[in-house]
Write a protein that holds these residues in place. Structure first.
Motif, PDB file in Angstrom:
ATOM      1  N   ALA A 115      48.075 151.728  72.836  1.00 20.89           N
ATOM      2  CA  ALA A 115      49.021 150.772  72.252  1.00 20.89           C
ATOM      3  C   ALA A 115      48.950 150.813  70.729  1.00 20.89           C
ATOM      4  N   LEU A 116      47.747 150.853  70.185  1.00 19.33           N
ATOM      5  CA  LEU A 116      47.606 150.913  68.733  1.00 19.33           C
ATOM      6  C   LEU A 116      48.038 152.271  68.195  1.00 19.33           C
ATOM      7  N   GLN A 117      47.732 153.336  68.901  1.00 18.08           N
ATOM      8  CA  GLN A 117      48.153 154.652  68.440  1.00 18.08           C
ATOM      9  C   GLN A 117      49.678 154.754  68.387  1.00 18.08           C
ATOM     10  N   ASN A 118      50.355 154.209  69.387  1.00 20.42           N
ATOM     11  CA  ASN A 118      51.823 154.209  69.373  1.00 20.42           C
ATOM     12  C   ASN A 118      52.357 153.363  68.225  1.00 20.42           C
ATOM     13  N   LEU A 119      51.678 152.259  67.947  1.00 23.01           N
ATOM     14  CA  LEU A 119      52.088 151.389  66.847  1.00 23.01           C
ATOM     15  C   LEU A 119      51.940 152.101  65.507  1.00 23.01           C
ATOM     16  N   VAL A 120      50.846 152.811  65.335  1.00 21.96           N
ATOM     17  CA  VAL A 120      50.645 153.566  64.099  1.00 21.96           C
ATOM     18  C   VAL A 120      51.760 154.585  63.906  1.00 21.96           C
ATOM     19  N   VAL A 121      52.143 155.262  64.968  1.00 18.61           N
ATOM     20  CA  VAL A 121      53.247 156.225  64.889  1.00 18.61           C
ATOM     21  C   VAL A 121      54.517 155.527  64.412  1.00 18.61           C
ATOM     22  N   GLU A 122      54.786 154.345  64.930  1.00 15.35           N
ATOM     23  CA  GLU A 122      55.983 153.595  64.522  1.00 15.35           C
ATOM     24  C   GLU A 122      55.939 153.275  63.037  1.00 15.35           C
ATOM     25  N   PHE A 123      54.808 152.818  62.539  1.00 15.74           N
ATOM     26  CA  PHE A 123      54.711 152.464  61.120  1.00 15.74           C
ATOM     27  C   PHE A 123      54.959 153.684  60.242  1.00 15.74           C
ATOM     28  N   PHE A 124      54.382 154.826  60.613  1.00 15.42           N
ATOM     29  CA  PHE A 124      54.610 156.030  59.818  1.00 15.42           C
ATOM     30  C   PHE A 124      56.066 156.473  59.906  1.00 15.42           C
ATOM     31  N   ALA A 125      56.666 156.386  61.086  1.00 11.98           N
ATOM     32  CA  ALA A 125      58.059 156.793  61.253  1.00 11.98           C
ATOM     33  C   ALA A 125      59.004 155.933  60.425  1.00 11.98           C
ATOM     34  N   GLU A 126      58.640 154.673  60.258  1.00 10.00           N
ATOM     35  CA  GLU A 126      59.471 153.742  59.501  1.00 10.00           C
ATOM     36  C   GLU A 126      59.103 153.705  58.019  1.00 10.00           C
ATOM     37  N   HIS A 127      58.181 154.575  57.611  1.00  8.41           N
ATOM     38  CA  HIS A 127      57.771 154.713  56.203  1.00  8.41           C
ATOM     39  C   HIS A 127      57.257 153.400  55.622  1.00  8.41           C
ATOM     40  N   LYS A 128      56.577 152.633  56.461  1.00 11.36           N
ATOM     41  CA  LYS A 128      55.965 151.395  55.988  1.00 11.36           C
ATOM     42  C   LYS A 128      54.558 151.689  55.480  1.00 11.36           C
ATOM     43  N   PRO A 129      54.054 150.909  54.544  1.00 17.46           N
ATOM     44  CA  PRO A 129      52.705 151.160  54.023  1.00 17.46           C
ATOM     45  C   PRO A 129      51.642 151.039  55.112  1.00 17.46           C
ATOM     46  N   VAL A 130      50.745 152.015  55.147  1.00 19.74           N
ATOM     47  CA  VAL A 130      49.619 152.026  56.081  1.00 19.74           C
ATOM     48  C   VAL A 130      48.358 152.315  55.279  1.00 19.74           C
ATOM     49  N   ALA A 131      47.318 151.495  55.497  1.00 25.00           N
ATOM     50  CA  ALA A 131      46.030 151.707  54.839  1.00 25.00           C
ATOM     51  C   ALA A 131      44.956 151.809  55.908  1.00 25.00           C
ATOM     52  N   ALA A 132      44.037 152.761  55.759  1.00 28.54           N
ATOM     53  CA  ALA A 132      42.970 152.960  56.739  1.00 28.54           C
ATOM     54  C   ALA A 132      41.679 153.285  56.005  1.00 28.54           C
ATOM     55  N   ILE A 133      40.584 152.692  56.481  1.00 26.72           N
ATOM     56  CA  ILE A 133      39.286 152.918  55.854  1.00 26.72           C
ATOM     57  C   ILE A 133      38.247 153.257  56.920  1.00 26.72           C
ATOM     58  N   CYS A 134      37.385 154.211  56.601  1.00 28.68           N
ATOM     59  CA  CYS A 134      36.268 154.589  57.476  1.00 28.68           C
ATOM     60  C   CYS A 134      36.796 155.038  58.844  1.00 28.68           C
ATOM     61  N   HIS A 135      36.360 154.394  59.933  1.00 28.41           N
ATOM     62  CA  HIS A 135      36.823 154.782  61.263  1.00 28.41           C
ATOM     63  C   HIS A 135      38.282 154.395  61.513  1.00 28.41           C
ATOM     64  N   GLY A 136      38.850 153.551  60.674  1.00 25.08           N
ATOM     65  CA  GLY A 136      40.279 153.268  60.797  1.00 25.08           C
ATOM     66  C   GLY A 136      41.107 154.525  60.631  1.00 25.08           C
ATOM     67  N   VAL A 137      40.617 155.461  59.813  1.00 29.94           N
ATOM     68  CA  VAL A 137      41.308 156.740  59.640  1.00 29.94           C
ATOM     69  C   VAL A 137      41.304 157.527  60.948  1.00 29.94           C
ATOM     70  N   LEU A 138      40.248 157.387  61.732  1.00 24.88           N
ATOM     71  CA  LEU A 138      40.187 158.089  63.014  1.00 24.88           C
ATOM     72  C   LEU A 138      41.279 157.592  63.955  1.00 24.88           C
ATOM     73  N   LEU A 139      41.553 156.282  63.941  1.00 22.28           N
ATOM     74  CA  LEU A 139      42.662 155.755  64.742  1.00 22.28           C
ATOM     75  C   LEU A 139      43.974 156.386  64.303  1.00 22.28           C
ATOM     76  N   ALA A 140      44.193 156.481  63.012  1.00 25.59           N
ATOM     77  CA  ALA A 140      45.417 157.129  62.526  1.00 25.59           C
ATOM     78  C   ALA A 140      45.454 158.594  62.921  1.00 25.59           C
ATOM     79  N   ALA A 141      44.329 159.284  62.809  1.00 26.90           N
ATOM     80  CA  ALA A 141      44.281 160.712  63.144  1.00 26.90           C
ATOM     81  C   ALA A 141      44.630 160.957  64.601  1.00 26.90           C
ATOM     82  N   ARG A 142      44.268 160.024  65.468  1.00 26.84           N
ATOM     83  CA  ARG A 142      44.535 160.172  66.899  1.00 26.84           C
ATOM     84  C   ARG A 142      45.947 159.745  67.293  1.00 26.84           C
ATOM     85  N   SER A 143      46.717 159.274  66.359  1.00 29.42           N
ATOM     86  CA  SER A 143      48.082 158.803  66.635  1.00 29.42           C
ATOM     87  C   SER A 143      49.042 159.976  66.457  1.00 29.42           C
TER      88      SER A 143
END
Length: 249
Positions: A115-143
């Protein structure tokens, strides 16, 4: 002002990375909402909050006074006490997304959430600001988008570095086992594996000291368009300040 979403797991998230970011956002006048797997308040990694189990290394490894103070305030906030559910999240309800990290086992429900990985994809597709730190980057990488590539493909990023991860593990493994190793694969290597080039991972300077609210210089971030990344709690104040700046543009 922006409406920023901060998803968290049930427990074990890093208190500094989440709360320093929350404090900077609300101080700047932004609205922050939280989300957890089933909509009940989460709890940060108790070892990072108290230092219990870290022995003489506690002053070095646990959250510092700034992080602990910010976390105590965040825990009392109405938004933190009434989080949304992962299943109910839609990117259309928010202007920006912030992904904190943490390394303890409870983080896996967050890092592995479809659910979170799909949400991250939506934010990137909509060109909205996304910030990730430490393991948060891993969630983005897996999206991953429809073609199977990560949302970070073609972007520059940092994250918890191999040196930081293995240093924490080496210092504590005799009595804490794999506490600092969330997964068998080193985080930096997994992230590099989804990038267009391994060189798109920017490790930054040696992380010798933590930054602070009035001392941002030790912190390190990488910005690539609408995406901001940082490495560890020692970057948290710089990371939060840079994200607030991004939202003001």
């Amino acid at each position: 002002m922006a409406h920023v979403l901060i998803p968290l797991p049930h427990g074990d998230f890093d208190p500094t990375e989440s709360a320093v970011s929350w404090r900077a956002l609300v101080t700047a006048g932004h609205r922050v909402s939280f989300a957890t797997p089933v909509g009940t308040p989460g709890a940060a990694d108790p070892i990072m909050c108290t230092g219990k189990g870290l022995g003489p290394l506690a002053p070095l490894l646990m959250a510092d006074a700034n992080g602990r103070k910010a976390y105590a305030a965040m825990r009392q906030s109405p938004a933190f006490q009434t989080p949304l559910r992962y299943a109910d999240l839609q990117s259309s309800g928010f202007d920006a997304l912030l992904l904190p990290g943490g390394h303890a086992p409870g983080m896996r429900v967050y890092l592995e959430s479809s659910a979170l990985q799909n949400l991250v994809v939506e934010f990137f597709a909509e060109h909205k600001p996304v910030a990730a730190i430490c393991h948060g980057v891993l969630l983005a990488a897996r999206s991953r988008v429809a073609d199977g590539r990560s949302v970070l493909y073609g972007r520059k990023t940092t994250a918890l570095t191999k040196i930081l991860e293995l240093s924490g593990w080496a210092l504590t493994c005799l009595w804490m086992g794999r506490y600092y190793r969330t997964y068998p694969q080193i985080l930096q290597e997994e992230v590099q594996g989804v990038l267009a080039s391994p060189e798109d991972f920017i490790a930054g300077p040696a992380a010798m000291t933590r930054d602070g609210p009035d001392h941002l210089a030790p912190g390190f971030c990488v910005q690539d368009g609408n995406y901001l990344s940082a490495r560890w709690p020692g970057d948290a104040h710089r990371f939060a300040a840079e994200f607030v700046r991004m939202l003001a543009v």
